[in-house]
Each structure stands twice: as C-alpha cells, then as structure tokens.
Design a protein around this motif. Structure first.
Motif, short mmCIF file in Angstrom:
data_model
loop_
_atom_site.label_atom_id
_atom_site.label_comp_id
_atom_site.label_asym_id
_atom_site.label_seq_id
_atom_site.Cartn_x
_atom_site.Cartn_y
_atom_site.Cartn_z
N PHE A 124 0.86 -1.19 0.00
CA PHE A 124 0.00 0.00 0.00
C PHE A 124 0.89 1.24 0.00
O PHE A 124 1.72 1.41 0.89
N GLY A 125 0.74 2.08 -1.01
CA GLY A 125 1.65 3.21 -1.12
C GLY A 125 0.97 4.48 -1.55
O GLY A 125 -0.26 4.58 -1.60
N THR A 126 1.79 5.46 -1.87
CA THR A 126 1.29 6.74 -2.37
C THR A 126 0.67 6.55 -3.75
O THR A 126 0.86 5.52 -4.40
N TRP A 127 -0.07 7.56 -4.20
CA TRP A 127 -0.75 7.50 -5.50
C TRP A 127 0.24 7.14 -6.61
O TRP A 127 -0.07 6.35 -7.50
N SER A 128 1.43 7.70 -6.55
CA SER A 128 2.42 7.44 -7.60
C SER A 128 3.06 6.06 -7.43
O SER A 128 3.73 5.58 -8.34
N GLY A 129 2.89 5.46 -6.25
CA GLY A 129 3.51 4.16 -5.98
C GLY A 129 5.00 4.26 -5.70
O GLY A 129 5.68 3.25 -5.55
N THR A 130 5.53 5.48 -5.59
CA THR A 130 6.98 5.62 -5.39
C THR A 130 7.37 5.62 -3.91
O THR A 130 8.54 5.69 -3.57
N TYR A 131 6.38 5.57 -3.01
CA TYR A 131 6.67 5.34 -1.60
C TYR A 131 5.66 4.33 -1.06
O TYR A 131 4.45 4.48 -1.27
N GLN A 132 6.14 3.28 -0.40
CA GLN A 132 5.27 2.26 0.21
C GLN A 132 5.17 2.52 1.71
O GLN A 132 6.19 2.66 2.39
N PHE A 133 3.94 2.58 2.22
CA PHE A 133 3.75 2.86 3.65
C PHE A 133 4.22 1.69 4.51
O PHE A 133 4.05 0.53 4.14
N THR A 134 4.78 2.04 5.68
CA THR A 134 5.19 1.01 6.64
C THR A 134 4.12 0.81 7.72
O THR A 134 4.28 -0.05 8.58
N ALA A 135 3.08 1.65 7.69
CA ALA A 135 2.00 1.53 8.70
C ALA A 135 1.41 0.12 8.64
O ALA A 135 1.36 -0.51 7.58
#
Ligand code: FAD
Length: 424
Positions: A11-22
């Motif tokens: 699960f990440g940002t809209w661009s997919g360039t950061y994936q959440f660690t939550a």
C-alpha cells in the motif's frame, strides 16, 4: 468504519513511489469513527488521497483516512465560507460551489487531492496575488490527541500554525474555506517565450494573468506560458502575444498526461474547470513519476532559475516537466510562502529513483544560496538543520504541536527529521 491490516500489502502513495510502513488503515465513515480510532491509543496519522511523494503521512502504526466521511457541504453566504468534510476533494467542492454560483479563490493543478491533505502541506496554485490554498482556511474541526472534537478559527492563537499543520496536531475532519461569487476564467498557452525575455521581465510575465505557469524541461532557449485570466464574458479579447511569444491555439501538452485529460484552452469557462491543469473527471496520468518543488523569494527568481538552468545536462534527461509559478506572501508559519512573495520551481521527474535522488540533491545545493524551502509533500533531502533558518516560526509551531499532543501521538519519523515535532 473499516479496518485493514497493511503488513507487506504494497500500500503506497498515489504514484507508488513510496510504500507505507504503517500496519493498519482505518477508513472512517463518521467523525465518531475518527474519535474512536484516536481514543484507542498508539500512534495515529491522517491520510488523505495519498498524492504526496514521501513518508510524511506514514508512521509505522495506524493511518486514519477521512476520505470516506460524507462531504456534507454547508454554504454560509453571509460569512462567505463553505464548510465540508476534510476528505472531500477540491474537485468535488469546486463543482458543488460552481452549481450554486460560488467559487474558491484558487485551486492546485490537480483537483483530485483532499482538502485536508492539501492544506496540511501548504499546497498552492499560481498567481502573483494568490496565496497558498491554506490561506483560505477560515476554520478547522479536528480530533485531538485525547480523541476529542475541537474547533480552531482564524482568530485563535496558533491557528497560523494549524492551517499548514502537516497532520502534526490532530486529524482534521471538517474545513471552512473562504468563498466568493463564481467567475469565468480563460486559459491560453503562449509558446516560444524566450528564456532571456522571461528572466528579464519575470514579474511582468508572471503577472500577465490571474494565474500564470511556465513549463520547461530546461533544454532549449524558450519556455511555454499558460496564462489563466479572469474574464467578464466569453467574448473578452485576450492578447495575441506575451513578451514576444505567440498565443498557440493548438492542444496543450503536459508531461505524459493525455491531452484530453487537461482543462480547456482558448475559451472562457467556469473557474472550477480552468484553474486546475487537470480535469477533475478523469485520472490525470498513470502517476509513474516523482515530484519535488522549491520556494524562493521572488527577488531571487531570475538568479535561482539561472542556477537550475546550469544543471540542465543533469536534469533534462530525468525530467518529465518543470512548472514555475508564483504565490503571494502569507502569515502561515509553515507555508512555503511565509512572509515572502514567492517563486515556486517544481520538478516532475521520471520514475528513476536512484538518478533522480542525485539530481534532487544537486538542485537543492544549487538553490540553497537562495533560501529555497522544499514542498512538504514532495521529495526532499533537507532536514531540521536546513529548515530551521528557512522557517522563522518553525520552533514556535513545534512548541504548539508538542503542547497540543505531548505524547507525540500524531508525530512520525519525517516530522522529527524536519524539526516539526520533538525527537522521541
Ligand atoms: C499530479 C499531482 C499534482 C500536484 N499538484 C500540486 C500543485 O499544483 N500544487 C501543490 O502545492 N502541490 C501539488 N501536488 C502535491 C499535493 O497537493 C500534496 O502532496 C497534498 O498534500 C496531497 O494531498 P493528499 O490529500 O493526497 O494528502 P496525503 O498525501 O494523503 O497527506 C499529506 C499530508 O497531509 C496530512 N493529512 C491528510 N489528511 C489530513 C487530515 N484530514 N487532517 C490532518 N492532516 C491530514 C497527512 O498526515 C500528511 O502529512 C500535486 C501532487 C500530484 C500527485
């Protein structure tokens, strides 16, 4: 409310360039859901429409999104405000206001962003006389660290920190925005504006309309200007030339976004369908991009643009497009335009994280002499040491957030690295 485990789900940002660690995502349907989620304890952070490009919204624990709460807009014509759910997109509230003959003063390039997420990062549109979107915030309802619903208004102490609040003091559930009577805007593209003319008359070019954007990839000798003018009617004449550049009636292009996804040029239309670059009813692009942006004092505009131009051999091959805009000074402590008339230099990079990382560092070094403030929601390597002198009220904002949330429930690693919250 729905709750989802996120462990390793990509699960990440809209661009997919950061994936959440939550580890958990709570999708609130009501304000009560937000109160319960916060009251349950632990670290919680608000998540908007995920259009930021870094770990600002992430906390390794629980994220709460308010985008599923009904917008329930309320127009107050007497006070000239509209109040709506913080998870409402600007596109949705703009269409709702337009139908009723009312308007917001400005919009960002993308109408798909949530109001709560956009104001939290000081999101801006363009226009030498237009302040960032957060400057239109008249009041906020938010859930505090004890799970209580609170209200803060423009005249309250500390409000100037909360309007660009980075999710650092609570979860905003409703926002009141200033409105004005609806107006018409005509958008025109001027191609082939020479860099020499643009730099020599930067203030004149950037004031040629209500909202002006320059687009470039830094190669070549000219830039393209998009000028959005407020007009009285559909037949208002607009200049055929801008500092030697001719009005281009052809379809406009913006990076890799399909032409049909852009708002119309060459004809007057409602403010809601001209101020953003992207149409609200379609997805602007596949989001395969990385963004960074810097705010400099307009007095240093030409020199800072020259400094980036010298990096063209490095920047151009990695770039989809650069957009150059202006914003008016404001008094919001964490706004990129705090206390100074601002020139914003934005980069939409190709999704090549390694080389882009290096280019971002070079751009930051080139713009450092001009006191460039990075956009909170985009990629930047600057930390507390660099930001503290750039934001004269940063320590005051930190003190306020620490007082409102002494246990750091709404904090995260990025806020600590930036000096916005105390290190725990
Ligand atoms: C294609 C594209 C175009 C863009 N154009 C522009 C532009 O023209 N101008 C500009 O300045 N920026 C622009 N941005 C950047 C964007 O506006 C910001 O990153 C904005 O913060 C995104 O809003 P969001 O709802 O997606 O917030 P998110 O990315 O989900 O969250 C951002 C921050 O806001 C906080 N937050 C979110 N919701 C709440 C809430 N309810 N209460 C408290 N805190 C909250 C989060 O905790 C986080 O810290 C663009 C981004 C994209 C992808």
């Amino acid at each position: 409310m729905t709750e989802a485990g996120l462990g390793g789900s990509g699960f990440g940002t809209w661009s997919g360039t950061y994936q959440f660690t939550a580890r958990r995502l709570i999708a609130a349907r009501t304000i009560e859901d937000v109160r319960l989620a916060v009251a349950a304890g632990g670290r919680v952070r608000a998540l908007g429409t995920r259009h930021s490009f870094n770990d600002l919204a992430d906390n390794g624990a629980t994220l709460v999104t308010v985008t599923g709460i009904a917008p329930d807009p309320v127009l107050d014509e007497a006070s000239r405000t509209v109040t709506a759910g913080a998870g409402t997109t600007y596109g949705a509230i703009a269409a709702w206001l337009q139908e009723r003959g009312w308007a917001l003063g400005n919009l960002a390039s993308l109408p798909h962003i949530s109001i709560g997420g956009a104001i939290a990062t000081g999101t801006h549109g363009s226009g030498s006389g237009n302040r960032v979107l957060s400057a239109a915030v008249a009041g906020l309802d938010y859930v505090d660290a004890d799970g209580e619903l609170r209200h803060a208004g423009r005249s309250d102490p500390g409000f100037d920190a909360m309007a660009v609040g980075l999710g650092a003091f609570g979860i905003v559930v409703r926002v009141s925005l200033d409105v004005e009577p609806a107006y018409l805007v005509r958008q025109d593209v001027y191609a082939g504006l020479s860099w020499d003319r643009a730099l020599a008359g930067l203030d004149e070019v950037m004031s040629a309309g209500y909202s002006v954007s320059l687009f470039t990839d830094w190669s070549g000798e000219s830039v393209q200007a998009w000028v959005k003018r407020r007009v009285a009617g559909p037949d208002d004449a607009v200049p055929a030339e801008l500092c030697g550049a001719r009005r281009d009636p052809g379809p406009a292009r913006l990076a890799d976004s399909p032409v049909d996804n852009l708002t119309a040029h060459g004809a007057a239309g409602p403010w809601s369908q001209r101020l953003p670059h992207f149409r609200a009813d379609v997805t602007p692009s596949n989001g395969d991009e990385i963004q960074s942006e810097y705010f400099v004092d307009r007095r240093h505009g030409p020199a800072s643009l020259e400094a980036v131009r010298r990096l063209a051999p490095l920047v151009t091959p990695l770039l989809l497009v650069t957009e150059i805009r202006t914003t008016a000074a404001d008094g919001l402590w964490l706004s990129g335009s705090y206390d100074r008339q601002t020139l914003a230099i934005h980069f939409t990079w190709r999704n090549r994280p390694g080389p882009v990382d290096g280019a971002v560092r070079e751009v930051e070094a080139a713009l450092a002499p001009f006191g460039a403030r990075p956009h909170w929601g985009k990629v930047s390597h600057l930390g507390a040491g660099e930001l503290e002198p750039l934001y004269p009220r940063l320590s005051d904002a930190r003190a306020l957030f620490e007082r409102l949330d002494p246990q750091g429930r709404f904090s995260c690693r990025r806020l600590e690295r930036l000096g916005v919250r105390a290190i725990r």
